[in-house]
Design a protein around this motif. Structure first.
Motif, mmCIF file in Angstrom:
data_model
loop_
_atom_site.group_PDB
_atom_site.id
_atom_site.type_symbol
_atom_site.label_atom_id
_atom_site.label_comp_id
_atom_site.label_asym_id
_atom_site.label_seq_id
_atom_site.Cartn_x
_atom_site.Cartn_y
_atom_site.Cartn_z
ATOM 1 N N MET A 1 0.777 3.964 2.040
ATOM 2 C CA MET A 1 1.332 3.163 3.120
ATOM 3 C C MET A 1 1.844 4.095 4.185
ATOM 4 S SD MET A 1 4.300 0.327 2.963
ATOM 5 C CE MET A 1 5.447 1.443 2.215
ATOM 6 N N GLU A 2 1.355 3.997 5.326
ATOM 7 C CA GLU A 2 1.671 4.906 6.390
ATOM 8 C C GLU A 2 2.744 4.299 7.282
ATOM 9 O OE1 GLU A 2 -1.019 7.199 9.719
ATOM 10 O OE2 GLU A 2 -1.763 5.510 8.606
ATOM 11 N N THR A 3 3.641 5.134 7.813
ATOM 12 C CA THR A 3 4.668 4.641 8.710
ATOM 13 C C THR A 3 4.723 5.498 9.951
ATOM 14 O OG1 THR A 3 6.360 5.974 7.651
ATOM 15 C CG2 THR A 3 6.090 3.723 6.866
ATOM 16 N N THR A 4 5.255 4.923 11.023
ATOM 17 C CA THR A 4 5.411 5.691 12.246
ATOM 18 C C THR A 4 6.580 5.154 13.027
ATOM 19 O OG1 THR A 4 4.264 6.535 14.201
ATOM 20 C CG2 THR A 4 3.880 4.242 13.643
ATOM 21 N N THR A 5 6.910 5.780 14.121
ATOM 22 C CA THR A 5 7.988 5.344 14.986
ATOM 23 C C THR A 5 7.456 5.190 16.390
ATOM 24 O OG1 THR A 5 8.628 7.635 15.381
ATOM 25 C CG2 THR A 5 9.783 6.463 13.631
ATOM 26 N N PRO A 6 8.206 4.515 17.286
ATOM 27 C CA PRO A 6 7.680 4.194 18.601
ATOM 28 C C PRO A 6 7.459 5.414 19.470
ATOM 29 C CG PRO A 6 10.002 3.698 18.518
ATOM 30 C CD PRO A 6 9.578 4.033 17.120
ATOM 31 N N VAL A 7 6.503 5.317 20.378
ATOM 32 C CA VAL A 7 6.298 6.341 21.376
ATOM 33 C C VAL A 7 6.565 5.746 22.749
ATOM 34 C CG1 VAL A 7 4.773 8.213 22.014
ATOM 35 C CG2 VAL A 7 4.455 7.071 19.852
ATOM 36 N N PHE A 57 -0.238 -9.431 9.413
ATOM 37 C CA PHE A 57 -1.520 -10.086 9.184
ATOM 38 C C PHE A 57 -2.614 -9.441 10.029
ATOM 39 C CE2 PHE A 57 -4.359 -13.916 9.975
ATOM 40 C CZ PHE A 57 -5.006 -13.812 8.744
ATOM 41 N N ALA A 58 -2.313 -9.198 11.306
ATOM 42 C CA ALA A 58 -3.310 -8.598 12.195
ATOM 43 C C ALA A 58 -3.668 -7.186 11.750
ATOM 44 C CB ALA A 58 -2.790 -8.592 13.631
ATOM 45 N N GLU A 59 -2.662 -6.412 11.359
ATOM 46 C CA GLU A 59 -2.931 -5.035 10.941
ATOM 47 C C GLU A 59 -3.681 -4.996 9.608
ATOM 48 O OE1 GLU A 59 -0.658 -0.865 9.952
ATOM 49 O OE2 GLU A 59 0.543 -2.607 10.540
ATOM 50 N N GLY A 188 -0.899 -3.127 6.285
ATOM 51 C CA GLY A 188 -2.139 -2.528 6.750
ATOM 52 C C GLY A 188 -2.835 -1.733 5.675
ATOM 53 N N ASN A 189 -2.116 -0.797 5.070
ATOM 54 C CA ASN A 189 -2.723 0.091 4.078
ATOM 55 C C ASN A 189 -3.313 -0.666 2.906
ATOM 56 O OD1 ASN A 189 -1.081 3.331 4.146
ATOM 57 N ND2 ASN A 189 -1.646 2.007 5.820
ATOM 58 N N LEU A 190 -2.678 -1.763 2.505
ATOM 59 C CA LEU A 190 -3.193 -2.537 1.381
ATOM 60 C C LEU A 190 -4.544 -3.178 1.695
ATOM 61 C CD1 LEU A 190 0.058 -4.246 0.067
ATOM 62 C CD2 LEU A 190 -1.349 -2.562 -1.138
ATOM 63 N N PHE A 293 -11.835 -0.300 -6.098
ATOM 64 C CA PHE A 293 -10.673 -0.716 -5.305
ATOM 65 C C PHE A 293 -9.364 -0.148 -5.860
ATOM 66 C CE2 PHE A 293 -10.241 -3.746 -8.722
ATOM 67 C CZ PHE A 293 -8.885 -4.004 -8.795
ATOM 68 N N LEU A 294 -9.344 0.181 -7.159
ATOM 69 C CA LEU A 294 -8.109 0.667 -7.765
ATOM 70 C C LEU A 294 -7.617 1.950 -7.113
ATOM 71 C CD1 LEU A 294 -8.789 -0.020 -11.556
ATOM 72 C CD2 LEU A 294 -7.102 -1.150 -10.086
ATOM 73 N N GLY A 295 -8.537 2.775 -6.647
ATOM 74 C CA GLY A 295 -8.129 4.016 -6.006
ATOM 75 C C GLY A 295 -7.283 3.774 -4.768
ATOM 76 N N ALA A 296 -7.819 2.991 -3.826
ATOM 77 C CA ALA A 296 -7.094 2.715 -2.592
ATOM 78 C C ALA A 296 -5.802 1.955 -2.870
ATOM 79 C CB ALA A 296 -7.974 1.916 -1.635
ATOM 80 N N LEU A 297 -5.828 1.067 -3.857
ATOM 81 C CA LEU A 297 -4.626 0.305 -4.185
ATOM 82 C C LEU A 297 -3.527 1.220 -4.729
ATOM 83 C CD1 LEU A 297 -3.438 -2.562 -4.351
ATOM 84 C CD2 LEU A 297 -4.302 -2.691 -6.697
ATOM 85 N N VAL A 298 -3.897 2.124 -5.629
ATOM 86 C CA VAL A 298 -2.929 3.076 -6.175
ATOM 87 C C VAL A 298 -2.359 3.962 -5.065
ATOM 88 C CG1 VAL A 298 -2.717 5.149 -7.615
ATOM 89 C CG2 VAL A 298 -3.828 3.096 -8.524
ATOM 90 N N GLY A 299 -3.226 4.423 -4.164
ATOM 91 C CA GLY A 299 -2.761 5.273 -3.069
ATOM 92 C C GLY A 299 -1.781 4.572 -2.159
#
Length: 453
Positions: A1-7, A57-59, A188-190, A293-299
């Protein structure tokens, strides 16, 4: 799961107004101050949550479309397409290349067009890759160049992450921003794991294999996302693109060090997620492809674990450990290939995904700490701007790993007839990244050794 902050940053000093403006079309909120406790508790939180739910939902759909070709490519030969393994890996790699490149302009699109407006538009753009895929997979005579172009369109889904995160960051106060952005990123990542789990089942319903359904199933969902955003999301007036944050970040060497490390963490996640189904199909033809799919889900699920551990032990220390896990996973995958053991190979990749997920959280946790280190109170606002710019840049650069890893596998297979050389190169890269993290942020005597990075 990736996170970021505003630019980008909202204009300050304006009284909070939650009614839409009548001076321009659309749902515009001209003044928004989530740091005003009274306003936030009375009306602000409910408005922000509504926008967050629709943004998630969109992401989520964006990541699903971004990963579609990872599901379809292993099934193309059975549908009559005559593709070499190198061509298959090109079709997997190109969406990541385009998606990574789009992340920077997508970040600045929210201040330029409004978060609600851009969510509508970016959702509708997903119709292009979805419908293009649905058309070409039914025509085995389609040239490789056309297939590659259609795969490139899936990169629109990868860009959605940046604009979605930037938009939601404006709605929440600093005290609640981390949780909101974490939820947004998780949704998104999921999508990567979910699309690899659900789409193969949809394709196989009834007699035969219907690859066109992989694209068609997202057409109504994308239209629903665009309609919901148009009806219930809001634009925030008074926000502007903060180009200075990017300029500050580009001049700081730590931006490029961390971006390099993020290629190893998020790049590994998105690269392995794209390649894993094809690796299983080509290296172990009798293995159940539905397990990919288990790979991406675990990540994706390991990402918050990495962030939580990094909060306790420090981001640099956990990042080094994640590269150690990635190294162990890659070496185990090499042994799985050499011995022809599917259980060992599959288990090794779950280790790789775990290491990548933990590294995602830990590396991002390092960024604010690195830019805050040694800064006095007066210079802290400038440091925060530079950190925000670094997060945007690292998120884009890291995504290029989704291109490099599939291409690495293709080049190794073409030159040596085996995937093993590619995995050994990845091992060397992980060792270099671990040593870089240690030397810059942990080594006794280094400039930041005394800081909690």
């Amino acid at each position: 799961m990736e996170t970021t902050t505003p630019v980008a940053s909202p204009a300050t000093g304006a009284a909070p107004v939650t009614s839409s403006s009548t001076s321009r079309p659309g749902r515009w909120i001209e003044h928004w101050d989530p740091e005003d406790t009274g306003f936030w508790q009375a009306t602000g939180r409910s408005v922000a949550r509504r926008n967050l739910v629709l943004s998630v939902f969109a992401e989520f759909l964006g990541f699903c479309v971004w990963a579609l070709w990872s599901v379809v490519v292993p099934l193309l030969p059975a549908a009559g397409f005559d593709l070499s393994l190198d061509q298959q890996f090109w079709l997997i790699a190109v969406p990541s290349l385009v998606g990574a490149t789009l992340r920077i302009p997508y970040t600045f699109a929210v201040p330029a067009f409004g978060g609600r407006n851009w969510t509508v538009l970016s959702s509708l753009l997903l119709l292009l890759p979805a419908t293009a895929l649905a058309v070409v997979v039914t025509r085995p005579e389609t040239s490789f160049g056309v297939l590659l172009l259609c795969a490139a369109l899936a990169g629109f889904g990868g860009g959605n992450f940046a604009s979605s995160m930037t938009n939601i960051s404006f709605f929440y106060p600093e005290a609640e921003k981390g949780k909101a952005l974490g939820l947004n990123a998780a949704g998104g990542n999921l999508g990567t794991g979910v699309v690899q789990m659900v789409v193969p089942a949809i394709i196989a319903i009834g007699a035969g294999v219907h690859l066109e359904r992989a694209g068609l199933v997202f057409v109504p969902l994308v239209l629903l996302s665009a309609l919901a955003a148009w009806r219930w999301m809001d634009n925030l007036g008074g926000v502007k693109a903060d180009y200075r944050a990017f300029a500050l970040a580009t001049r700081n060497p730590h931006t490029w060090v961390i971006s390099f490390l993020y290629i190893g963490t998020f790049g590994s996640f998105i690269g392995y997620a794209g390649a894993f189904p094809t690796l299983l199909r080509t290296q172990f033809p009798t293995a159940p492809l539905g397990l990919a799919f288990l790979g991406a889900l675990v990540g994706a699920l390991a990402r918050p674990l990495g962030g939580a551990i990094a909060d306790r032990l420090g981001g640099a220390r956990v990042t080094v450990a994640s590269f150690a896990v990635l190294t162990a996973g890659a070496l185990a995958a090499v042994e799985g290939l050499r011995s022809g053991s599917f259980p060992l190979f599959f288990g090794a990749f779950l280790v790789l995904f775990t290491g990548a997920g933990i590294g995602n959280g830990a590396t991002y946790r390092m960024i604010p700490a690195v830019f805050r280190a040694g800064v006095d109170a007066a210079s802290l606002p400038v440091a925060r701007k530079a950190a925000a710019g670094c997060i945007g840049i690292a998120g884009a650069v890291g995504a290029y790993g989704g291109f490099l890893i599939p291409r690495g596998f293709a080049m190794a297979k073409d030159a040596y007839g085996s995937l093993v050389p590619a995995l050994l190169v990845f091992v060397v890269a992980y060792c270099v990244m671990a040593l870089t993290t240690y030397a810059v942020y942990q080594r006794r005597g280094s400039a930041l050794a005394s800081e909690t990075i």
